[in-house]
Enzyme design. Structure first.
Site, PDB file in Angstrom:
ATOM      1  N   CYS A  97      -5.703  -2.853   2.506  1.00  0.00           N
ATOM      2  CA  CYS A  97      -5.464  -2.740   3.948  1.00  0.00           C
ATOM      3  C   CYS A  97      -6.738  -2.812   4.795  1.00  0.00           C
ATOM      4  O   CYS A  97      -7.254  -3.893   5.034  1.00  0.00           O
ATOM      5  CB  CYS A  97      -4.663  -1.481   4.243  1.00  0.00           C
ATOM      6  N   GLU A 156       0.850  -1.191   0.000  1.00  0.00           N
ATOM      7  CA  GLU A 156       0.000   0.000   0.000  1.00  0.00           C
ATOM      8  C   GLU A 156       0.889   1.245   0.000  1.00  0.00           C
ATOM      9  O   GLU A 156       1.903   1.293   0.682  1.00  0.00           O
ATOM     10  CB  GLU A 156      -0.869  -0.009   1.270  1.00  0.00           C
ATOM     11  N   LYS A 202      -9.637   2.091  -2.632  1.00  0.00           N
ATOM     12  CA  LYS A 202      -9.923   1.595  -1.270  1.00  0.00           C
ATOM     13  C   LYS A 202     -11.357   1.965  -0.873  1.00  0.00           C
ATOM     14  O   LYS A 202     -11.736   3.149  -0.905  1.00  0.00           O
ATOM     15  CB  LYS A 202      -8.910   2.197  -0.302  1.00  0.00           C
TER      16      LYS A 202
HETATM   17  N1  LIG Z   1      -3.569   1.562   6.000  1.00  0.00           N
HETATM   18  C1  LIG Z   1      -4.533   0.984   6.665  1.00  0.00           C
HETATM   19  O1  LIG Z   1      -5.660   0.848   6.205  1.00  0.00           O
HETATM   20  C2  LIG Z   1      -4.163   0.484   8.015  1.00  0.00           C
HETATM   21  C3  LIG Z   1      -5.191  -0.463   8.599  1.00  0.00           C
HETATM   22  C4  LIG Z   1      -4.817  -0.897   9.967  1.00  0.00           C
HETATM   23  O2  LIG Z   1      -3.734  -0.673  10.449  1.00  0.00           O
HETATM   24  C5  LIG Z   1      -5.821  -1.634  10.728  1.00  0.00           C
HETATM   25  O3  LIG Z   1      -5.551  -1.922  11.894  1.00  0.00           O
HETATM   26  O4  LIG Z   1      -6.889  -1.946  10.204  1.00  0.00           O
END
Ligand SMILES: NC(=O)CCC(=O)C(=O)O
Length: 328
Positions: free
Chosen positions: A205, A92, A164
């Site tokens: 993510c 990411e 996203k």
């Molecule tokens: N970049 C993100 O979306 C981090 C997501 C994350 O750390 C989580 O705990 O969920």
């Protein structure tokens, strides 16, 4: 839904099935559709044929220097390809520091053809003949910013663009506070794409925390869920591997994540630990927080085996619950 490059026979089947899965979101038709959907099993889009794929997760070191980051991405893709990988994944936000201060200034307009990062990905995919899930970069489009993943064929053709869907807005006092929505806008669609390395469901993510998205991809016949991601040193040790195993076991498919390496100087401390998990929840390969490439052999025949041994898809109680896919 990006159907990518399907054979015409498969494509016809999929489009037909996809139409049956389509539910109009207009208020006039919604009520009757919801009623129908709750009492019947959704028609699962069949997964494509089985094959073996060598996967490479490039846990790159990233810095504040975009030119350096692009060079690092190209070199990681080259190394992965030389080691025999046919499917290569980047992390990411690999072209910039993961911070709201950076996203606006590093953002690129992909649709306008003004994206050096996208151009480098296309060229690297073509030059090394790999299917490439190009992590994510900040995308500028119509005055908005997105956290966007580009998927390329081994001919360097853009197959899919996933923005996203779930923005990372959390506040854990004494742990981690981040609000992507200060700068970014959420995407409006899921992404399932057919590639030479299988049918991939793409999330970024925080998207991994939402089982409905993964289930929707499963209903569309995904074989592998790929999540470029940058968890952190608070949520990473608690949930990173757990979530991957959960998505894999719930849906009986492969899950892969690719994180940036940890940069001790960065404001956001990435967890690292890029990982591949099989449909039975077994970790096939993983690493620590340092830069490197994680390799795993995926055998898609494993999906069928696990789904035959334990036929969860047939055992679901659609008379009691259902998942409504509104984005096809
Ligand atoms: N970049 C993100 O979306 C981090 C997501 C994350 O750390 C989580 O705990 O969920």
């Amino acid at each position: 839904m990006s159907l990518g490059r399907l054979s015409s026979a498969t494509s016809g089947l999929l489009v037909q099935s996809a139409r049956k899965l389509h539910f109009s979101a207009s208020t006039a038709t919604m009520r009757s559709v919801v009623t129908a959907a709750t009492s019947a099993a959704p028609e699962l889009v069949p997964t494509p044929g089985t094959m073996k794929v060598k996967l490479a997760l490039c846990q790159m070191a990233t810095s504040a220097d975009k030119v350096e980051n692009i060079a690092a991405a190209k070199s990681a893709i080259q190394e992965a390809s030389s080691s025999g990988a046919s499917l290569v994944v980047l992390p990411e936000m690999w072209n910039c520091p993961y911070s709201n201060d950076s996203f606006p200034s590093y953002a690129e307009d992909i649709d306008a053809g003004a994206s050096p990062s996208a151009a480098a990905l296309a060229e690297a995919a073509r030059g090394h003949a790999v299917t490439l899930v190009g992590g994510s970069i900040p995308e500028r489009s119509d005055g908005k910013l997105y956290n966007t993943c580009l998927v390329y064929s081994k001919e360097g053709q853009l197959l899919a663009k996933h923005r996203k869907v779930h923005l990372f807005d959390i506040d854990i006092p004494g742990g981690v506070t981040f609000k992507e929505s200060e700068t970014l806008t959420a995407g409006q669609a899921g992404t399932v794409v057919d590639t030479d390395a299988g049918r991939l469901g793409i999330g970024i993510c925080y998207d991994i925390r939402f089982p409905e998205l993964a289930m929707m991809y499963t209903q569309r016949g995904a074989q592998l869920l790929v999540y470029p991601g940058a968890f952190n040193t608070t949520t990473g040790p608690a949930h990173w591997e757990l979530l991957q195993k959960a998505r894999a076991v719930d849906n009986q498919l492969f899950v892969a994540t690719c994180s940036p390496a940890r940069n001790p100087e960065a404001s956001y401390q990435a967890w690292g630990h890029s990982t591949a998990v099989d449909p039975f929840g077994k970790v096939l390969a993983t690493t620590d927080e340092k830069p490197g490439i994680v390799y795993a052999e995926l055998d898609y025949a494993e999906l069928e085996k696990r789904r035959t041994n334990m036929p969860l898809m047939q055992q679901k109680r659609y008379d009691l619950y259902s998942l409504l896919d509104k984005t096809l």
